[in-house]
Design an enzyme around this catalytic site. Structure first.
Site, PDB file in Angstrom:
ATOM      1  N   GLU A   1       0.810  -1.224   0.000  1.00 52.99           N
ATOM      2  CA  GLU A   1       0.000   0.000   0.000  1.00 52.99           C
ATOM      3  C   GLU A   1       0.844   1.275   0.000  1.00 52.99           C
ATOM      4  OE1 GLU A   1      -2.865  -0.476   3.167  1.00 52.99           O
ATOM      5  OE2 GLU A   1      -3.454  -2.447   2.449  1.00 52.99           O
TER       6      GLU A   1
ATOM      7  N   GLU B   1      -5.950 -10.713  -1.827  1.00 47.33           N
ATOM      8  CA  GLU B   1      -6.781 -10.615  -0.617  1.00 47.33           C
ATOM      9  C   GLU B   1      -8.276 -10.553  -0.973  1.00 47.33           C
ATOM     10  OE1 GLU B   1      -5.432  -7.465   1.972  1.00 47.33           O
ATOM     11  OE2 GLU B   1      -3.340  -7.730   1.414  1.00 47.33           O
TER      12      GLU B   1
HETATM   13  O1  G3I Z   1      -6.064 -11.626  18.168  1.00 49.14           O
HETATM   14  C1  G3I Z   1      -5.624 -10.480  18.901  1.00 49.14           C
HETATM   15  C2  G3I Z   1      -6.283 -10.456  20.279  1.00 49.14           C
HETATM   16  O2  G3I Z   1      -5.835 -11.596  21.019  1.00 49.14           O
HETATM   17  C3  G3I Z   1      -5.879  -9.181  21.003  1.00 49.14           C
HETATM   18  O3  G3I Z   1      -6.601  -9.094  22.220  1.00 49.14           O
HETATM   19  C4  G3I Z   1      -6.235  -7.983  20.139  1.00 49.14           C
HETATM   20  C5  G3I Z   1      -5.750  -6.728  20.818  1.00 49.14           C
HETATM   21  O4  G3I Z   1      -5.782  -5.691  19.903  1.00 49.14           O
HETATM   22  O5  G3I Z   1      -5.574  -8.079  18.866  1.00 49.14           O
HETATM   23  C6  G3I Z   1      -5.985  -9.227  18.136  1.00 49.14           C
HETATM   24  O6  G3I Z   1      -5.274  -9.250  16.930  1.00 49.14           O
HETATM   25  C7  G3I Z   1      -5.807  -8.416  15.899  1.00 49.14           C
HETATM   26  C8  G3I Z   1      -5.820  -9.282  14.627  1.00 49.14           C
HETATM   27  O7  G3I Z   1      -6.242  -8.496  13.500  1.00 49.14           O
HETATM   28  C9  G3I Z   1      -6.716 -10.490  14.749  1.00 49.14           C
HETATM   29  O8  G3I Z   1      -8.039 -10.087  14.883  1.00 49.14           O
HETATM   30  C10 G3I Z   1      -4.866  -7.235  15.693  1.00 49.14           C
HETATM   31  O9  G3I Z   1      -4.936  -6.378  16.822  1.00 49.14           O
HETATM   32  C11 G3I Z   1      -5.320  -6.447  14.459  1.00 49.14           C
HETATM   33  O10 G3I Z   1      -4.391  -5.402  14.177  1.00 49.14           O
HETATM   34  C12 G3I Z   1      -5.351  -7.395  13.244  1.00 49.14           C
HETATM   35  O11 G3I Z   1      -5.911  -6.668  12.147  1.00 49.14           O
HETATM   36  C13 G3I Z   1      -5.504  -7.142  10.846  1.00 49.14           C
HETATM   37  C14 G3I Z   1      -5.152  -5.896  10.026  1.00 49.14           C
HETATM   38  O12 G3I Z   1      -4.838  -6.261   8.676  1.00 49.14           O
HETATM   39  C15 G3I Z   1      -3.949  -5.173  10.612  1.00 49.14           C
HETATM   40  O13 G3I Z   1      -2.849  -6.043  10.617  1.00 49.14           O
HETATM   41  C16 G3I Z   1      -6.677  -7.887  10.200  1.00 49.14           C
HETATM   42  O14 G3I Z   1      -6.903  -9.116  10.882  1.00 49.14           O
HETATM   43  C17 G3I Z   1      -6.359  -8.171   8.744  1.00 49.14           C
HETATM   44  O15 G3I Z   1      -7.486  -8.735   8.078  1.00 49.14           O
HETATM   45  C18 G3I Z   1      -5.956  -6.882   8.014  1.00 49.14           C
HETATM   46  O16 G3I Z   1      -5.550  -7.245   6.724  1.00 49.14           O
HETATM   47  C19 G3I Z   1      -5.237  -6.144   5.850  1.00 49.14           C
HETATM   48  C20 G3I Z   1      -4.012  -6.543   5.040  1.00 49.14           C
HETATM   49  O17 G3I Z   1      -2.933  -6.840   5.887  1.00 49.14           O
HETATM   50  C21 G3I Z   1      -3.671  -5.446   4.040  1.00 49.14           C
HETATM   51  N1  G3I Z   1      -4.831  -5.144   3.177  1.00 49.14           N
HETATM   52  C22 G3I Z   1      -6.035  -4.768   3.931  1.00 49.14           C
HETATM   53  C23 G3I Z   1      -6.417  -5.890   4.892  1.00 49.14           C
HETATM   54  C24 G3I Z   1      -7.706  -5.561   5.617  1.00 49.14           C
HETATM   55  O18 G3I Z   1      -7.529  -4.442   6.434  1.00 49.14           O
END
Ligand code: G3I
Length: 356
Positions: free
Chosen positions: A163, A270
């Site tokens: 990105e 994705e």
């Molecule tokens: O699982 C933990 C949980 O145990 C904890 O309590 C909590 C505290 O914040 O965090 C949880 O993890 C989160 C994880 O998703 C699983 O749900 C992370 O905080 C959160 O940052 C993470 O978000 C991911 C996001 O990217 C940021 O990394 C999303 O799952 C993921 O689908 C999203 O994917 C992005 C791609 O990398 C790039 N393109 C867009 C796409 C969608 O936003």
């Protein structure tokens, strides 16, 4: 007021859709929808079929079984990013990505690394580094070597830069990386470090909304060409393809075709098709579901129109609706090929028909 079509905040569509959703866009429960029968997706495709995955998913025997049966490639959804790996003290943790890598190895699945350098994540340990470029550049190189080197010989590729293009297509995003190491140089360095760390891994530039914003797509294509011209070891381009059921299929086809004209590998990296983000356009669930299935088919057709040598992988951003990141925006959204029970949907059947 036009809301930014952001993936990270409530999107314009979600706000409009959310309001209209209350107007009676009642969706039948999965159990009320006629089941479809689809062979395992990876058994039909001549290219790798990927899915995003989290380590916690692998502790669920039903979900991990679905993943192993349907996919031939895994992308860690978040646990190979800096937000997971880099501790506040500057140390690294690899327990979760190692678990995903082990599951891939045991089940004979490819592993795709996501993502090394992303404007959206600059951990405190990097922010805290002194202003001197040397120490920052060394830490940057060290991180990429530590992560890519750890999965050397297993990871088939990496989203090296994620990105980088501004949403309005006017240039590239500002980030800690661009400010400290240069708007373009930080990208070239990232590709060079990743190549050094694992010469066999295919290295990608990845972005989103390329099918929604033609100006952003044009800037992305120019950036890929500039990296190639600069001698950066870029092997492929990823189009995330987080789309909604009202996506113009012509733009979807044009995006994949134009990416293919670079001559690089192409990764639909994705894929998901939101219904909720299109509720402002279609007035009833049936139309939304039909639009979704049509876009699954059109994405498959567009990918199949590429030369076989350029079809790197087609990755769904999850397999079951229950695990979709889009549920955080609207719990009723159903963007993925399998319903919450792991049953294939009409969208999966439409996709399968076009890749077989
Ligand atoms: O699982 C933990 C949980 O145990 C904890 O309590 C909590 C505290 O914040 O965090 C949880 O993890 C989160 C994880 O998703 C699983 O749900 C992370 O905080 C959160 O940052 C993470 O978000 C991911 C996001 O990217 C940021 O990394 C999303 O799952 C993921 O689908 C999203 O994917 C992005 C791609 O990398 C790039 N393109 C867009 C796409 C969608 O936003």
């Amino acid at each position: 007021m036009i809301l930014p079509n952001s993936l990270y905040g409530l999107s314009r569509r979600a706000v409009v859709g959310g309001a209209l959703a209350l107007a009676g866009c009642q969706r039948p429960a999965s159990s009320q929808v006629a089941p479809v029968h689809v062979p395992p997706l990876k058994s039909l495709a001549s290219f790798p079929v990927g899915t995003a995955v989290q380590a916690v998913h692998l502790q669920d025997p039903v979900l991990s079984g679905l993943i192993a049966a349907q996919a031939s490639q895994l992308t860690p959804e978040w646990e190979m990013k800096m937000e997971y790996i880099v501790r506040d003290d500057g140390g690294f943790r690899f327990d979760a990505p190692d678990a995903i890598a082990a599951f891939a190895r045991v089940n004979g699945l490819r592993l795709f690394g996501h993502t090394l350098i992303w404007y959206a994540q600059s951990p405190p340990a990097f922010e805290a580094l002194d202003e001197s470029r040397v120490s920052f550049a060394e830490a940057y190189r060290n991180y990429i070597h530590a992560v890519v080197g750890r999965y050397r010989g297993q990871a088939v590729g990496w989203d090296v830069v994620n990105e980088a293009v501004a949403e309005d297509g006017e240039g590239w995003r500002d980030s800690l990386w661009s400010r400290r190491l240069g708007p373009f140089d930080h990208m070239v360095l990232a590709f060079q470090h990743a190549r050094e760390a694992d010469p066999a891994a295919r290295l990608f530039l990845n972005d989103y909304n390329l099918e929604w914003l033609p100006k952003k797509r044009a800037t992305f294509l120019r950036l890929a060409e500039r990296l190639m011209a600069a001698g950066a070891p870029i092997d492929g381009v990823g189009t995330q393809t987080h789309i909604a059921a009202d996506q113009d299929p012509g733009e979807l086809r044009r995006t994949i075709a134009e990416l293919g004209q670079l001559g690089l590998l192409v990764h639909v990296s994705e894929f998901d098709v939101s219904l909720s983000r299109a509720e402002g356009v279609f007035k009833d669930w049936r139309r939304l579901a039909e639009g979704q299935a049509a876009l699954y088919a059109q994405a498959a057709e567009a990918f199949m129109a590429l030369p076989a040598s350029q079809r790197f992988a087609f990755t769904f951003w999850g397999l079951r609706d229950a695990e979709s990141w889009l549920k955080r925006e609207d719990g009723a959204d159903t963007p993925l090929p399998f319903d919450e029970f792991g049953q294939p949907k009409a969208a999966a059947a439409a996709w399968a028909e076009r890749v077989a």
